[in-house]
Design a protein around this motif. Sequence first.
Motif, PDB file in Angstrom:
ATOM      1  N   THR A  32      17.396  44.052  -8.706  1.00 37.41           N
ATOM      2  CA  THR A  32      16.546  43.290  -9.627  1.00 37.41           C
ATOM      3  C   THR A  32      15.437  44.159 -10.187  1.00 37.41           C
ATOM      4  N   LEU A  33      14.889  45.042  -9.356  1.00 35.41           N
ATOM      5  CA  LEU A  33      13.814  45.922  -9.807  1.00 35.41           C
ATOM      6  C   LEU A  33      14.291  46.828 -10.942  1.00 35.41           C
ATOM      7  N   ILE A  34      15.515  47.308 -10.827  1.00 35.93           N
ATOM      8  CA  ILE A  34      16.054  48.192 -11.858  1.00 35.93           C
ATOM      9  C   ILE A  34      16.157  47.466 -13.193  1.00 35.93           C
ATOM     10  N   ARG A  35      16.511  46.195 -13.161  1.00 39.21           N
ATOM     11  CA  ARG A  35      16.708  45.442 -14.399  1.00 39.21           C
ATOM     12  C   ARG A  35      15.398  45.029 -15.055  1.00 39.21           C
ATOM     13  N   PHE A  36      14.362  44.769 -14.244  1.00 41.50           N
ATOM     14  CA  PHE A  36      13.153  44.172 -14.792  1.00 41.50           C
ATOM     15  C   PHE A  36      11.897  45.034 -14.674  1.00 41.50           C
ATOM     16  N   LYS A  37      12.028  46.296 -14.245  1.00 42.61           N
ATOM     17  CA  LYS A  37      10.833  47.080 -13.951  1.00 42.61           C
ATOM     18  C   LYS A  37       9.986  47.382 -15.189  1.00 42.61           C
ATOM     19  N   TRP A  38      10.572  47.284 -16.391  1.00 38.56           N
ATOM     20  CA  TRP A  38       9.811  47.550 -17.609  1.00 38.56           C
ATOM     21  C   TRP A  38       9.199  46.279 -18.207  1.00 38.56           C
ATOM     22  N   ASN A  39       9.435  45.150 -17.591  1.00 41.99           N
ATOM     23  CA  ASN A  39       8.946  43.884 -18.127  1.00 41.99           C
ATOM     24  C   ASN A  39       8.136  43.173 -17.047  1.00 41.99           C
ATOM     25  N   GLU A  40       6.812  43.297 -17.117  1.00 45.30           N
ATOM     26  CA  GLU A  40       5.948  42.756 -16.075  1.00 45.30           C
ATOM     27  C   GLU A  40       6.065  41.237 -15.975  1.00 45.30           C
ATOM     28  N   LYS A  41       6.208  40.551 -17.094  1.00 46.63           N
ATOM     29  CA  LYS A  41       6.306  39.094 -17.078  1.00 46.63           C
ATOM     30  C   LYS A  41       7.570  38.637 -16.349  1.00 46.63           C
ATOM     31  N   SER A  42       8.704  39.259 -16.672  1.00 51.08           N
ATOM     32  CA  SER A  42       9.956  38.910 -16.009  1.00 51.08           C
ATOM     33  C   SER A  42       9.929  39.297 -14.536  1.00 51.08           C
ATOM     34  N   LEU A  43       9.313  40.449 -14.247  1.00 51.75           N
ATOM     35  CA  LEU A  43       9.246  40.907 -12.875  1.00 51.75           C
ATOM     36  C   LEU A  43       8.407  39.957 -12.025  1.00 51.75           C
ATOM     37  N   LYS A  44       7.348  39.415 -12.596  1.00 52.14           N
ATOM     38  CA  LYS A  44       6.510  38.456 -11.866  1.00 52.14           C
ATOM     39  C   LYS A  44       7.324  37.223 -11.492  1.00 52.14           C
ATOM     40  N   PHE A  45       8.142  36.753 -12.415  1.00 57.28           N
ATOM     41  CA  PHE A  45       9.006  35.608 -12.142  1.00 57.28           C
ATOM     42  C   PHE A  45      10.013  35.939 -11.044  1.00 57.28           C
ATOM     43  N   GLU A  46      10.576  37.154 -11.083  1.00 55.00           N
ATOM     44  CA  GLU A  46      11.545  37.557 -10.079  1.00 55.00           C
ATOM     45  C   GLU A  46      10.902  37.700  -8.704  1.00 55.00           C
ATOM     46  N   ARG A  47       9.644  38.125  -8.670  1.00 54.68           N
ATOM     47  CA  ARG A  47       8.939  38.211  -7.385  1.00 54.68           C
ATOM     48  C   ARG A  47       8.849  36.835  -6.740  1.00 54.68           C
ATOM     49  N   ILE A  48       8.501  35.833  -7.539  1.00 54.57           N
ATOM     50  CA  ILE A  48       8.388  34.469  -7.023  1.00 54.57           C
ATOM     51  C   ILE A  48       9.737  33.973  -6.517  1.00 54.57           C
ATOM     52  N   ARG A  49      10.801  34.260  -7.266  1.00 49.92           N
ATOM     53  CA  ARG A  49      12.147  33.868  -6.841  1.00 49.92           C
ATOM     54  C   ARG A  49      12.526  34.547  -5.530  1.00 49.92           C
ATOM     55  N   PHE A  50      12.202  35.832  -5.441  1.00 51.68           N
ATOM     56  CA  PHE A  50      12.538  36.595  -4.229  1.00 51.68           C
ATOM     57  C   PHE A  50      11.805  36.010  -3.022  1.00 51.68           C
ATOM     58  N   ILE A  51      10.522  35.731  -3.172  1.00 49.28           N
ATOM     59  CA  ILE A  51       9.721  35.187  -2.062  1.00 49.28           C
ATOM     60  C   ILE A  51      10.262  33.830  -1.625  1.00 49.28           C
ATOM     61  N   ARG A  52      10.613  32.984  -2.572  1.00 48.49           N
ATOM     62  CA  ARG A  52      11.169  31.670  -2.230  1.00 48.49           C
ATOM     63  C   ARG A  52      12.476  31.807  -1.463  1.00 48.49           C
ATOM     64  N   TRP A  53      13.291  32.769  -1.890  1.00 48.53           N
ATOM     65  CA  TRP A  53      14.571  33.006  -1.216  1.00 48.53           C
ATOM     66  C   TRP A  53      14.359  33.420   0.237  1.00 48.53           C
ATOM     67  N   VAL A  54      13.487  34.406   0.457  1.00 50.55           N
ATOM     68  CA  VAL A  54      13.229  34.875   1.820  1.00 50.55           C
ATOM     69  C   VAL A  54      12.639  33.747   2.668  1.00 50.55           C
ATOM     70  N   ASN A  55      11.659  33.032   2.115  1.00 52.08           N
ATOM     71  CA  ASN A  55      11.022  31.943   2.859  1.00 52.08           C
ATOM     72  C   ASN A  55      12.029  30.869   3.255  1.00 52.08           C
ATOM     73  N   GLN A  56      12.924  30.529   2.338  1.00 54.30           N
ATOM     74  CA  GLN A  56      13.913  29.488   2.614  1.00 54.30           C
ATOM     75  C   GLN A  56      14.812  29.874   3.779  1.00 54.30           C
ATOM     76  N   VAL A  57      15.261  31.120   3.778  1.00 56.06           N
ATOM     77  CA  VAL A  57      16.148  31.575   4.851  1.00 56.06           C
ATOM     78  C   VAL A  57      15.415  31.626   6.187  1.00 56.06           C
ATOM     79  N   LEU A  58      14.233  32.215   6.193  1.00 52.25           N
ATOM     80  CA  LEU A  58      13.509  32.381   7.456  1.00 52.25           C
ATOM     81  C   LEU A  58      13.060  31.048   8.039  1.00 52.25           C
TER      82      LEU A  58
END
Length: 260
Positions: A32-58
């Motif tokens: 995901t970082l490779i795809r969105f590293k040049w777009n801070e707005k999209s990367l911020k959204f992906e960070r939130i998605r990533f955190i939700r994913w990890v939290n849900q599993v744990l």
Amino acid sequence: MREVARTSVLSRRWRYLWTFFAGIFDFDGSDTLIRFKWNEKSLKFERIRFIRWVNQVLRSHQGPSVDELKVCFDLDNHYKPAIDGWIEFAMRKEIRKLELDLNYDFSALPVQREFYAFPSHLLKNFTLGLLTTLRLSYVSVTGEVLEYLLSHVPLLEVLSVKFSPGLVCFSVSGPSLKLKYLEIINCKNMENLEISAENLVSFKYDGPNLGIPFKHVPRLVEVSFGMKFGLYAFKFLRSFSSYFMQLERLSLFLVTKEVS
């Protein structure tokens, strides 16, 4: 998670069986970082998605222990509550191996970042009696915290710290240390390092010049110096000559530049 979904639909008895899994939880979002590293707005959204994913599993995990937890994604201190929760999970589950790689590509976005700070307050609330491996990358951790870990984690054999601005002074010592592999890479504020470790067999360092860090390393057989320190070590090989007889492998990565 795809495998979890597949097995869950095969049988009602298997639906929540994965929540007792005690192996390796590997959350790697580097693609995901490779795809969105040049777009801070999209990367911020992906960070939130990533955190939700990890939290849900744990949060769904019900087993008493986990062997290994690995997290690889672009996160900074702004997301500290979530990352603190992951470390607390690891401590509560008597983790054996913990790896945090909060990778940030400085060449991608001209944004000043505050590195995630390791939660030292959690160390007083939990024991890490089974931890054997700790790898921290792009995590700000102090020498005091690392020294506390070395003295209170009796089975720790592997310690790797990369890109940590908080690491300035670090003393590796103690009569009961099990530490075998030590790696300190690109900690730009490093000023002093002393190593007295009976069982240390491998040491890798890349960073500011520190002089000779070794005090007592009778089992050391592999050493790797990179970048500026590699050039320093090459110039002052005689200073390290007392350790050459015991070494089996010495690697020096040299960087030179012309001065006009």
